[in-house]
Enzyme design. Sequence first.
Site, short mmCIF file in Angstrom:
data_model
loop_
_atom_site.label_atom_id
_atom_site.label_comp_id
_atom_site.label_asym_id
_atom_site.label_seq_id
_atom_site.Cartn_x
_atom_site.Cartn_y
_atom_site.Cartn_z
N ASP A 108 -6.90 -1.58 -4.24
CA ASP A 108 -8.09 -1.46 -3.10
C ASP A 108 -9.06 -0.33 -3.86
O ASP A 108 -10.20 -0.80 -3.43
CB ASP A 108 -7.41 -0.61 -2.13
CG ASP A 108 -6.41 -1.66 -1.32
OD1 ASP A 108 -6.43 -2.90 -1.39
OD2 ASP A 108 -5.42 -0.89 -0.49
N ASP A 137 0.79 -1.17 -0.04
CA ASP A 137 0.02 0.06 -0.15
C ASP A 137 0.83 1.28 0.22
O ASP A 137 1.80 1.25 0.70
CB ASP A 137 -0.86 0.02 1.14
CG ASP A 137 -2.02 -1.00 1.14
OD1 ASP A 137 -2.41 -1.58 -0.01
OD2 ASP A 137 -2.69 -1.37 2.44
#
Length: 159
Positions: free
Chosen positions: A136, A117
Amino acid sequence: MRLAAKVTAGVLLLDQVSKYIVVQGMHLDQRGAIDVVPPYLNFRMAWNRGVNFGLFSGETDWMRWVLIIVALVISLWVWAWIAREPHSARVNISAGLLVGGALGNVVDRLVYGAVADFLNMSLPGWQNPYSFNVADVAIFLGAVGLVLFTGKDHRANDG
């Protein structure tokens, strides 16, 4: 069905290319943070071993494999559901977003042992502590799209 496959492939490619550029090319894994357009857009490296926001994270390797299996089962289920009968283009796009995002995060878990991330968005006076990635965003948009666009009123033969 072809539309869903194209969207899946596009999301998977965009997700993995963005992660490669940021993690490997820009060495965010070593630098930790890069301010892009502060505070609105920053790169903040976070290795997510759980689901969203680190939920169900653990340092044990078995949890990684559980999350891989869950993502693959959900992806296969969505794919089988889409293939069963014709759906609208919006449903096919939504399914492709969800499956492509899920597979992007599966690749991360296989390659890195965790999901990479790096996107962080904040506001003046408020620092968001969480990072996310292209996969995501695709999973979120795909899930919302499936909720909004599925049903008898939305089915069509255009996908």
